[in-house]
Design a protein around this motif. Structure first.
Motif, PDB file in Angstrom:
ATOM      1  N   ARG A 108      43.817  -4.504  -6.688  1.00  0.00           N
ATOM      2  CA  ARG A 108      42.916  -4.089  -5.503  1.00  0.00           C
ATOM      3  C   ARG A 108      43.263  -4.710  -4.517  1.00  0.00           C
ATOM      4  N   ASP A 109      43.119  -5.206  -3.817  1.00  0.00           N
ATOM      5  CA  ASP A 109      44.213  -5.996  -2.869  1.00  0.00           C
ATOM      6  C   ASP A 109      45.751  -6.199  -2.575  1.00  0.00           C
TER       7      ASP A 109
ATOM      8  N   LEU B  92      35.210  -3.789  -5.445  1.00  0.00           N
ATOM      9  CA  LEU B  92      34.593  -3.786  -4.411  1.00  0.00           C
ATOM     10  C   LEU B  92      33.752  -2.889  -3.463  1.00  0.00           C
TER      11      LEU B  92
ATOM     12  N   HIS C  15      31.344  -6.553  -5.595  1.00  0.00           N
ATOM     13  CA  HIS C  15      31.790  -7.832  -4.003  1.00  0.00           C
ATOM     14  C   HIS C  15      31.542  -6.652  -3.111  1.00  0.00           C
TER      15      HIS C  15
ATOM     16  N   PHE D 109      31.158  -6.853   0.950  1.00  0.00           N
ATOM     17  CA  PHE D 109      31.910  -7.040   2.388  1.00  0.00           C
ATOM     18  C   PHE D 109      32.306  -6.236   3.471  1.00  0.00           C
TER      19      PHE D 109
ATOM     20  N   SER E 235      31.200 -10.952   1.073  1.00  0.00           N
ATOM     21  CA  SER E 235      32.662 -11.885   1.536  1.00  0.00           C
ATOM     22  C   SER E 235      32.079 -11.392   3.691  1.00  0.00           C
TER      23      SER E 235
ATOM     24  N   GLU F 170      33.984 -10.709   5.924  1.00  0.00           N
ATOM     25  CA  GLU F 170      35.878 -10.682   6.359  1.00  0.00           C
ATOM     26  C   GLU F 170      35.922 -10.960   7.639  1.00  0.00           C
TER      27      GLU F 170
ATOM     28  N   ASN G   5      32.336 -15.708  -0.789  1.00  0.00           N
ATOM     29  CA  ASN G   5      33.762 -15.477  -0.600  1.00  0.00           C
ATOM     30  C   ASN G   5      34.061 -15.916   0.594  1.00  0.00           C
TER      31      ASN G   5
ATOM     32  N   PRO H  83      37.105 -15.559   3.229  1.00  0.00           N
ATOM     33  CA  PRO H  83      37.916 -14.768   3.709  1.00  0.00           C
ATOM     34  C   PRO H  83      38.612 -15.404   4.721  1.00  0.00           C
TER      35      PRO H  83
ATOM     36  N   THR I 216      41.218 -12.978   6.417  1.00  0.00           N
ATOM     37  CA  THR I 216      41.839 -12.299   6.055  1.00  0.00           C
ATOM     38  C   THR I 216      43.070 -11.904   6.612  1.00  0.00           C
TER      39      THR I 216
ATOM     40  N   HIS J 263      45.318 -14.798   2.734  1.00  0.00           N
ATOM     41  CA  HIS J 263      46.420 -14.401   3.259  1.00  0.00           C
ATOM     42  C   HIS J 263      47.863 -15.455   3.676  1.00  0.00           C
TER      43      HIS J 263
HETATM   44  O1  KIV Z   1      40.900  -9.876   3.634  1.00  0.00           O
HETATM   45  C1  KIV Z   1      39.973  -9.977   2.942  1.00  0.00           C
HETATM   46  O2  KIV Z   1      39.191 -10.167   3.521  1.00  0.00           O
HETATM   47  C2  KIV Z   1      39.408  -8.705   2.358  1.00  0.00           C
HETATM   48  C3  KIV Z   1      37.856  -8.582   1.556  1.00  0.00           C
HETATM   49  C4  KIV Z   1      37.268  -7.878   0.567  1.00  0.00           C
HETATM   50  C5  KIV Z   1      37.864  -9.948   0.677  1.00  0.00           C
HETATM   51  O3  KIV Z   1      40.547  -8.440   1.196  1.00  0.00           O
END
Ligand code: KIV
Ligand code: ZN
Length: 517
Positions: free
Chosen positions: A17-18, A77, A101, A103, A143, A145, A171, A173, A175, A208
């Motif tokens: 996904r990400d 997601l 999930h 967000f 989440s 974000e 969760n 993040p 981000t 990240h």
């Molecule tokens: O980086 C981020 O905030 C995401 C969210 C969808 C969890 O990928």
């Protein structure tokens, strides 16, 4: 918590996904399933398989992974809207164990400029989305974000509301990869201290790597009580990527003295997963990358080599075997028979390969063993990947003859099989690769533009197989093609044709960026 029992940290993998949100890293259905199967074997707790509302392709991928994966939870997601959640629930329907999930952004910056929503509207959306998702599954993750840049009072309110509405995992993040470890650890600690119902949920982190701190931030959060880490193979992901799974897991395993936590990951699968993701996406791993870089276990300097010979621990904090780089028990060569070959495939983790495929790969292996002194495990994996990729393809490379060198002109004589019909063409170009690709274009006219051409040696030595990756773009769609052969130009032709075959399979994907909440 029992002081004797190390706390078990859940590994949530978001490569599909990400990771796929990295520009150019798009994967097709079969590739996503292949990666999901490796993640399942590896012992990943949760596989985030995609963002079902993003495209039909994403929907189908989540559904396929959900229908095949039995030992990991499969996650989809969704933004906070009900249509997103419906779509995620529908895609996850066949899963043995599923998670939704959902967000929404909570930082002042995101709420004002991206969502154009007031905090109270966001707060209500949190409650609505989580309670709606709970109608489809008990396993709901929420989440905020841009969580690391969110006002603490508002973050605590939203987290408390999400848990009260039924989220089992919260969760947090980072981000935009902005946090630093002490700050991120303090954020997690603050949530544990201030959110009254925090003990009803697992706290997860999703970091990240914009400042190169994703792994450090994740580990700092684990030390403060986080029970799940979201990560990707090779650190793939938006912009500078996500926290790398292999680094998180090996840090936890290697530094038990300071990080007394366990995971369910079979670390011996790490190298295989890393190579698979790299070859499918065309994102090569830098040689000095921790854990999975080609040099991660190489000792070049005399002093280090001397130390290693006396005692490996002098310069090695973990063994190559522990990440799946062990010396193989079965050495393969031109005298190896079919039985040994089948055993080798099992040893490499391909126990389930069908007889037809084995027959084809075995024939290719014999061919290669005639040309090459030593056939390494990596060669066999490349042969198998190549054979499996070719079985369902409309276009196939039959043969290639090249005239090249300094005298020019460089010329390619190419034979392809297109939908079962054999066709031939000769073309010239600026170099043999260009001539080869021009010959493909002459036989199969198309508009795709070449965006990346990359060659990588599968093993060491001048007789190593070349593994070529090409990236093709046509009408906004991007695909990666791979090909391998002892001849770099044959590998190039196969990679290009592999990419074209992928473009021929219908798959429309909307850029996830255009869909963010
Ligand atoms: O980086 C981020 O905030 C995401 C969210 C969808 C969890 O990928
Ligand atoms: Zn992310």
């Amino acid at each position: 918590m029992n002081a004797q029992q190390p706390r078990r940290i859940k590994i949530f993998d978001t490569t599909l996904r990400d990771g796929e949100q990295s520009p150019g890293a798009s994967m097709n259905l079969e590739e996503k399933l292949k990666i999901a199967e490796v993640l399942e074997k590896m012992g990943v707790d949760v596989i985030e398989a995609g963002f079902p509302i993003a495209s039909n392709g994403d929907f189908e991928a989540v559904r396929l992974v959900a229908s095949k994966i039995k030992n990991s939870t499969v996650c989809g997601l969704a933004r906070s809207g009900r249509r997103d959640i419906d779509r995620a629930a529908e895609a996850l329907e066949p899963a043995a164990s599923k998670r939704i999930h959902t967000f929404i952004s909570t930082s002042a910056l995101h709420m004002k400029f991206k969502l154009q929503m007031e905090p109270e509207q966001v707060y209500r959306a949190v409650i609505d989305s989580v309670s709606y998702a709970r109608k489809f599954t008990d396993d709901v993750e929420w989440s905020p974000e841009d969580g690391s840049r969110t006002d603490h009072d508002f973050l605590c309110r939203c987290v408390e509301a999400a848990i009260a509405a039924g989220a089992r995992t919260i969760n947090i993040p980072d981000t935009v990869g902005y946090a630093i470890p002490t700050e991120f650890a303090a954020l997690i600690e603050m949530l544990f201290n201030r959110v009254p119902n925090i003990d009803k949920a697992t706290i997860s982190v999703h970091c990240h790597n914009d400042l190169g701190l994703a792994v450090a931030n994740s580990l700092a959060a684990v030390q403060k009580g986080a029970g799940q880490v979201e990560c990707t193979i090779n650190g793939l992901g938006e912009r500078a990527g996500n926290a790398a799974l292999e680094e998180i897991v090996m840090a936890l395993k290697t530094r038990q003295d300071l990080l007394p936590f366990t995971t369910g990951i079979k670390t011996e699968s790490i190298t295989r997963a890393s190579r698979l993701v790299s070859s499918i996406t065309g994102f090569s791993v830098q040689p000095n990358k921790a854990i999975v870089g080609a040099n991660a276990f190489a000792h070049e300097s005399g002093i280090h080599q001397d130390g290693m010979l006396k005692n490996a621990q002098t310069y090695e904090i973990m063994t190559p075997e522990s990440v799946g780089l062990g010396r193989s028990k079965l050495v393969m060569g031109k005298h190896s028979g079919r039985h040994a070959f089948r055993e080798k495939l099992k040893e490499l983790g391909y126990g389930e390969v069908g007889d037809n495929t084995i027959q084809q790969v075995f024939a290719r292996f014999k061919d290669l063993a005639d040309k090459k002194k030593e056939v390494f495990d990596e060669d066999i994996v490349a042969l198998l990947d190549e054979t499996v990729a070719e079985t369902s393809e409309r276009i196939r490379v039959v043969s290639l003859g090249i005239q090249c060198g300094s005298k020019g002109p460089q010329r390619a004589e190419l034979t392809l099989e297109i939908d079962g019909k054999t066709v031939e063409a000769t073309a010239t170009g600026n170099g043999p690769v260009d001539a080869t690709f021009n010959a493909i274009k002459a036989l199969f006219p198309h508009e795709a533009k070449l965006q990346l051409y990359q060659v990588h040696a599968v093993t060491q030595g001048t007789d190593a197989q070349a593994e070529v990756t090409v990236r093709l773009e046509e009408n906004g769609r991007t695909v990666n093609g791979q090909g391998s052969d002892i001849d770099t130009l044959v590998a190039s032709a196969r990679a290009y044709v592999h990419g074209l075959n992928k473009l021929l399979t219908k798959r429309q994907k909307t850029a996830p960026a255009a869909l963010s909440a």
